[in-house]
Design a protein around this motif. Structure first.
Motif, PDB file in Angstrom:
ATOM      1  N   PHE A  57      44.481 -13.978 -27.655  1.00  0.00           N
ATOM      2  CA  PHE A  57      44.459 -15.211 -26.861  1.00  0.00           C
ATOM      3  C   PHE A  57      44.502 -14.858 -25.378  1.00  0.00           C
ATOM      4  CE2 PHE A  57      46.529 -18.552 -24.477  1.00  0.00           C
ATOM      5  CZ  PHE A  57      45.936 -19.718 -24.949  1.00  0.00           C
ATOM      6  N   TYR A  61      41.594 -15.462 -22.593  1.00  0.00           N
ATOM      7  CA  TYR A  61      41.842 -16.303 -21.426  1.00  0.00           C
ATOM      8  C   TYR A  61      41.151 -15.709 -20.191  1.00  0.00           C
ATOM      9  CZ  TYR A  61      44.431 -19.196 -18.105  1.00  0.00           C
ATOM     10  OH  TYR A  61      44.766 -20.085 -17.116  1.00  0.00           O
ATOM     11  N   PHE A  62      41.224 -14.385 -20.091  1.00  0.00           N
ATOM     12  CA  PHE A  62      40.656 -13.749 -18.892  1.00  0.00           C
ATOM     13  C   PHE A  62      39.202 -13.346 -19.057  1.00  0.00           C
ATOM     14  CE2 PHE A  62      45.252 -13.135 -18.453  1.00  0.00           C
ATOM     15  CZ  PHE A  62      45.415 -13.735 -17.219  1.00  0.00           C
ATOM     16  N   SER A  79      35.199 -19.950 -24.233  1.00  0.00           N
ATOM     17  CA  SER A  79      36.622 -19.940 -23.895  1.00  0.00           C
ATOM     18  C   SER A  79      37.399 -20.839 -24.843  1.00  0.00           C
ATOM     19  CB  SER A  79      36.804 -20.407 -22.453  1.00  0.00           C
ATOM     20  OG  SER A  79      38.165 -20.543 -22.155  1.00  0.00           O
ATOM     21  N   ASN A  80      36.886 -22.054 -25.021  1.00  0.00           N
ATOM     22  CA  ASN A  80      37.614 -23.018 -25.861  1.00  0.00           C
ATOM     23  C   ASN A  80      37.678 -22.549 -27.309  1.00  0.00           C
ATOM     24  OD1 ASN A  80      38.894 -25.674 -26.085  1.00  0.00           O
ATOM     25  ND2 ASN A  80      37.159 -26.127 -27.418  1.00  0.00           N
ATOM     26  N   LEU A  83      40.003 -19.357 -27.539  1.00  0.00           N
ATOM     27  CA  LEU A  83      41.414 -19.690 -27.317  1.00  0.00           C
ATOM     28  C   LEU A  83      41.957 -20.483 -28.501  1.00  0.00           C
ATOM     29  CD1 LEU A  83      41.436 -20.655 -23.520  1.00  0.00           C
ATOM     30  CD2 LEU A  83      42.283 -18.565 -24.570  1.00  0.00           C
ATOM     31  N   GLY A  84      41.172 -21.464 -28.974  1.00  0.00           N
ATOM     32  CA  GLY A  84      41.621 -22.286 -30.096  1.00  0.00           C
ATOM     33  C   GLY A  84      41.801 -21.455 -31.353  1.00  0.00           C
ATOM     34  N   LEU A  85      40.811 -20.585 -31.634  1.00  0.00           N
ATOM     35  CA  LEU A  85      40.908 -19.733 -32.822  1.00  0.00           C
ATOM     36  C   LEU A  85      42.130 -18.821 -32.748  1.00  0.00           C
ATOM     37  CD1 LEU A  85      37.308 -18.483 -33.728  1.00  0.00           C
ATOM     38  CD2 LEU A  85      38.928 -19.688 -35.202  1.00  0.00           C
ATOM     39  N   LEU A  87      44.872 -18.973 -30.831  1.00  0.00           N
ATOM     40  CA  LEU A  87      46.155 -19.685 -30.835  1.00  0.00           C
ATOM     41  C   LEU A  87      46.437 -20.236 -32.225  1.00  0.00           C
ATOM     42  CD1 LEU A  87      48.567 -20.770 -29.217  1.00  0.00           C
ATOM     43  CD2 LEU A  87      47.240 -22.825 -28.762  1.00  0.00           C
ATOM     44  N   GLY A  88      45.415 -20.850 -32.831  1.00  0.00           N
ATOM     45  CA  GLY A  88      45.600 -21.432 -34.150  1.00  0.00           C
ATOM     46  C   GLY A  88      46.005 -20.377 -35.163  1.00  0.00           C
ATOM     47  N   LEU A  89      45.303 -19.246 -35.173  1.00  0.00           N
ATOM     48  CA  LEU A  89      45.611 -18.222 -36.166  1.00  0.00           C
ATOM     49  C   LEU A  89      46.969 -17.582 -35.897  1.00  0.00           C
ATOM     50  CD1 LEU A  89      42.046 -16.701 -36.572  1.00  0.00           C
ATOM     51  CD2 LEU A  89      43.308 -18.126 -38.199  1.00  0.00           C
TER      52      LEU A  89
END
Lengths: 350, 582
Positions: A57, A61-62, A79-80, A83-85, A87-89
């Motif tokens: 994550f 982000y960078f 990015s979305n 980040l979503g994958l 964070l979710g995992l």
């Protein structure tokens, strides 16, 4: 336990006696050392994996750009998605790991707890009432109605400032809802660029979204006469649609015979139901449909409601042609536009 | 746990080493000296929670609320609740140079220029949908299982208020970005307010700070959305949970599970681990949704313009049912003494939701009044064992569902190539007829399921084993239920129809509450009247006696295994021999 004296509903031994809690059955992890070790590894791996995703994550982000030239994967904003994958995992791994830990490795003996009635005991109730009575007695609130009532009055009066202080939330309605910026001689212009319209510019069956020319006028310094919030507010009332029909199709109500020019009629665009702008135009039938709640108006018949939840016809703006041949209003609307409100008077079609 | 009193852990593979004294001990003592935590912890750390998948639904609501708080705080760092007009100068090409409110511009900024901003926005919106949806499903679970009965009626009321506030919170939330769609919603809300008799116009002017749209509505909705309603939600959620702990959770009946106890896993460690783990599961799922599933792409709608609208404008799904009512309501308006009463808006959008929420909150009290049941209930009921109650909720759900479908009448017309007029006319009748039909079907359905339960108890379950007797007749072998299951099926109350006391008292004076009692008796008779009660001990014994006679022709099979596995060797059949003795 004082369960019996309270009314707990009981399932008596009727017709089958309660066999009691079943024996605890051991899980594989309780009896098999290898299964236990495997479960332990599973849980720890999930937690480890979570850390990996968390780090990913941070990297995502960078690495992935947002803004003017965003990175893209599979046509989506990279990015979305990344980040979503991640964070979710990362979160799911912690969640699943913890639940796995609980199910496989933590003791799984069900335990029994006894319920207590929700009510307080009689004793406590009596004591509470006594304390209350004592407090009331010592304060003398029952014996001194003068004090009690004047206090109640004083506190109740405090409600007034609470209400009055809200007075400045907004101005009073006055006649604001009954007027728009339309007036005699104001040109009806295209809502996109403010171009004035001549009757010959329109074809039979055409619908034009229009606005008063005032919205596009500028003062001596080149600044708009009306802009910002004021513009939005006036637009919410003054937006109109103009349609051209075969003059023979039009059935004007009494007093509206000369409100059109060469089969061109102008109506308020604001639905008389709850105020959505109406724009779905059916050329052949002269019907105008509101996309919000499907009220349908017949523009050949004075904007009468022919279907849907609206109760009133669309207000019509009387038209004429000015000296230069452009379409203009001959007055403001003759009735308030938009949704009904309490103070609104009746304006039946004749 | 490793202990600090010198006793070695016993299940390690390596010899234990002496531990350093833990620092936690003195810290706990320090805290307890000041806060007295131990007395509270002693009672609650091993508190028992019963286990069932359906108890997780409320948890989803709780955890998605936590996600809403977290993502919401993130969004407030960039969102500007202002209607000041600005010219957009951000990264989204299609809208650059366009005049819009600062609220909309900052929503675009969060979506395109703040890293993880779109993720948080989408997670926030998904979490809101999951929050409302899980509250509704949780509500249905509580209702269908009778968990709302005494002593939990007030928690039902709190829950209903949470649903109402959650819905309002959702509306105020999706109104904030000030895009064309959300602005259309606010425009309609202004129309709703104006339909209120006497005060409507004033309420609209006070809320909007003047005429619609003005420049006050977004900042005001923002305060309501981030302060007022979340505060109320937090307080009510706290009360909801405290009452849950105080009442202890309901449980399903079963062997050893009674009205007087609660059987399950202790708070520490199992329940804490499962519930805590579940928080991460909900959070993680919402993060995946936010990352992979687009929701409310505000950049596609453009800034709010009171003269524009998009076709197919619809509110978020949980506002759909009053919108449906609004769509199918005939256009009635009354003009009298120079004022206007718009029934076409006031009834479906102001009166109806208020009425429905009132009915919802009153349900526990209505049922308790009809049945006259004043006992505490901690064992859950299967929906079939309360046929009228179940049917009542299914009727309400049908009403809701039809209204909701009516809220999408334009989409239905478009996708299914139907006439929108006919759909609307159909819905006008269906919202009244549908619930009645649903009620009748559900009630009979429940009763026939009850019949089935009773039959299984009396005559055993269908084993699937077909027997041929000496005369060549075939019959299916019924086997008695295992004791556990039989007990669970019978672990319920017998329904008692309310019987009013004698119409006149000893002196021949009619009792004043007589008429009310008679109504109550009638309702109670209908409520319970057709229910199938569980068999009595005598019935059970008699049926077993019958079974013995009926299966006499099976006597030659006595001692043989019935499932045929003695032939295919799938498994050992010893102990499965047929017996006519139960």
């Amino acid at each position: 336990m004082s369960v019996d004296k309270h009314e707990l509903s009981t399932t008596e031994t009727d017709p089958i006696a309660d066999p009691g809690l079943p024996e605890h059955e051991p899980r594989p992890t309780d009896v098999d050392d290898r299964a236990e070790k495997r479960a332990e590894r599973q849980v720890a791996s999930l937690f480890g994996l979570s850390t990996v995703f968390t780090l990913l994550f941070c990297v995502s982000y960078f690495v992935f750009k947002v803004g003017h030239h965003p990175s893209v994967i599979w046509g989506f904003g990279a990015s979305n998605v990344a980040l979503g994958l991640c964070l979710g995992l990362a979160l799911l791994c912690i969640g699943i790991g913890t639940i796995q830990w609980a199910r496989k490795l933590m003791a799984d003996h069900e335990i029994v707890e006894y319920r207590h009635p929700a009510a307080s005991s009689e004793e406590d109730r009596r004591a509470a009432l006594e304390a209350l009575a004592l407090g009331s007695e010592e304060s003398g609130i029952a014996r001194r109605p003068l004090i009690r009532n004047s206090l109640l009055g004083a506190v109740a009066a405090l409600g007034l400032p609470a209400i009055i202080a809200l007075r400045d939330l907004g101005p009073l309605p006055g006649d604001k809802l009954t007027r728009t910026v339309w007036k005699k001689g104001m040109r009806v212009v295209q809502d996109v660029d403010g171009t004035p319209i001549k009757p010959a510019d329109m074809e039979i069956g055409q619908l034009v979204n229009a606005e008063p020319a005032l919205f596009f006028e500028t003062n001596d310094h080149g600044e708009p006469v009306i802009e910002g919030v004021k513009l939005q507010t006036e637009k919410a009332k003054a937006a109109v649609i103009m349609v051209k029909m075969q003059p023979d199709d039009i059935k004007p109500a009494k007093g509206r015979e000369n409100w059109g020019v060469d089969g061109i009629l102008c109506y308020s665009k604001i639905c008389t139901h709850v105020g959505c702008p109406i724009s779905l135009w059916e050329q052949q039938t002269h019907h105008l449909l509101c996309p919000c709640h499907q009220s349908t108006f017949d523009l050949a018949d004075n904007g009468r409601v022919i279907f849907g939840p609206a109760a009133r016809h669309l207000p019509q703006l009387p038209l004429a042609v000015d000296a230069e041949g452009y379409l203009v209003a001959t007055s403001d609307f003759t009735e308030p536009v938009g949704p009904s409100f309490w103070e609104r008077d009746n304006y039946e079609l004749k | 746990m490793s202990s600090s009193n010198g006793v070695a852990p016993t299940n390690g593979t390596r010899p234990a080493k002496a531990h350093k004294p833990s620092k936690a001990g003195p810290a706990a003592t320090w805290a307890d000296d000041r806060l007295g935590l131990a007395s509270m912890a002693k009672k609650n750390l091993r508190k028992v929670f019963p286990d069932h998948w359906s108890f997780m639904l409320g948890e989803i609501a709780l955890w998605s609320f936590v996600v809403l708080l977290l993502t919401g705080v993130f969004l407030t760092l960039w969102f500007r609740p202002s209607m000041v007009e600005v010219v957009y100068d951000g990264s989204y090409d299609q809208l650059r140079g366009i005049h819009m409110s600062e609220a909309y511009a900052s929503s675009l900024n969060i979506s395109f220029d703040v890293r993880a901003g779109l993720l948080m926005r989408q997670m926030h919106h998904w979490a809101a949908m999951v929050f409302v949806a899980s509250m509704m499903i949780h509500l249905l679970r509580v209702f269908f299982t009778g968990a709302f009965r005494k002593p939990r009626e007030l928690n039902w009321v709190i829950g209903s208020l949470l649903l109402l506030l959650g819905t309002l919170e959702g509306f105020t939330g999706y109104s904030l970005p000030d895009d064309l769609l959300s602005g259309t919603g606010i425009r309609a809300a202004d129309g709703f307010m104006k339909s209120m008799p006497v005060v409507g116009t004033y309420m609209s002017f006070f809320l909007f700070g003047g005429e619609f749209p003005g420049d006050s509505i977004i900042p005001r909705l923002y305060t309501v959305h981030v302060l007022l309603i979340p505060g109320l939600l937090l307080a009510l959620i706290a009360a909801h949970m405290l009452l849950l702990v105080y009442h202890k959770h309901t449980q399903w009946p079963g062997p050893g599970r009674t009205e007087q106890n609660v059987v399950g896993f202790p708070m520490l460690p199992v329940y804490a681990a499962k519930a805590g783990g579940f928080f991460f599961v909900v959070f993680g799922t919402l993060a995946l949704m936010g990352g992979l599933m687009s929701i409310n792409p505000v950049w596609r709608f453009g800034p709010y313009n009171p003269a524009e609208v998009t076709a197919g404008s619809q509110p978020d799904w949980y506002m759909g049912w009053p919108d449906g009512a609004l769509r199918i309501m005939p256009g009635l308006e009354t003009h009298i003494w120079g004022v206007t009463l718009s029934w076409n808006v006031f009834l479906p959008i102001i009166v109806l939701p208020g009425l429905m929420f009132t009915i919802l909150m009153m349900l526990p009290f209505i049922e308790a009044w009809i049945t006259g049941d004043k006992r505490e209930h901690h064992l859950l009921q299967r929906p079939r064992n309360a046929p009228t109650r179940t049917a009542l909720m299914v009727a309400l759900m049908t009403f809701y569902g039809l209204m909701w479908a009516a809220g999408g009448n334009d989409i239905i017309a478009l996708k299914m190539r139907l006439s929108i007029n006919q759909i609307t006319y159909f819905m006008r009748a269906a919202v009244f007829v549908g619930p009645v039909i649903a009620f009748l079907i559900t009630r009979r359905w429940c009763i026939s399921l009850q019949r089935h339960d009773k039959e299984v108890l009396l005559h055993g379950y269908e084993s699937g084993v077909i027997m041929r007797d000496a005369q060549g007749g075939y019959s299916e072998k019924h086997l008695p239920l295992p004791l556990d299951r039989a007990y669970t099926l019978t672990a319920r109350d017998r329904d008692e129809v309310f019987v009013p006391e004698t119409a006149v008292d000893g002196n021949g004076v009619p009792s004043p509450s007589n008429r009310k009692d008679r109504l109550r008796a009638k309702l109670s008779a209908y409520w319970y009247g057709s229910n199938i009660q569980k068999p009595t001990l005598a019935e059970l014994e008699e049926s077993h006696h019958h079974t013995e006679i009926d299966v006499a022709h099976e006597a030659p099979l006595e001692g043989h295994a019935a499932d045929g596995h003695q032939f295919d060797g799938r498994h050992d059949v010893s102990g499965e021999e047929l017996s006519t003795k139960h």
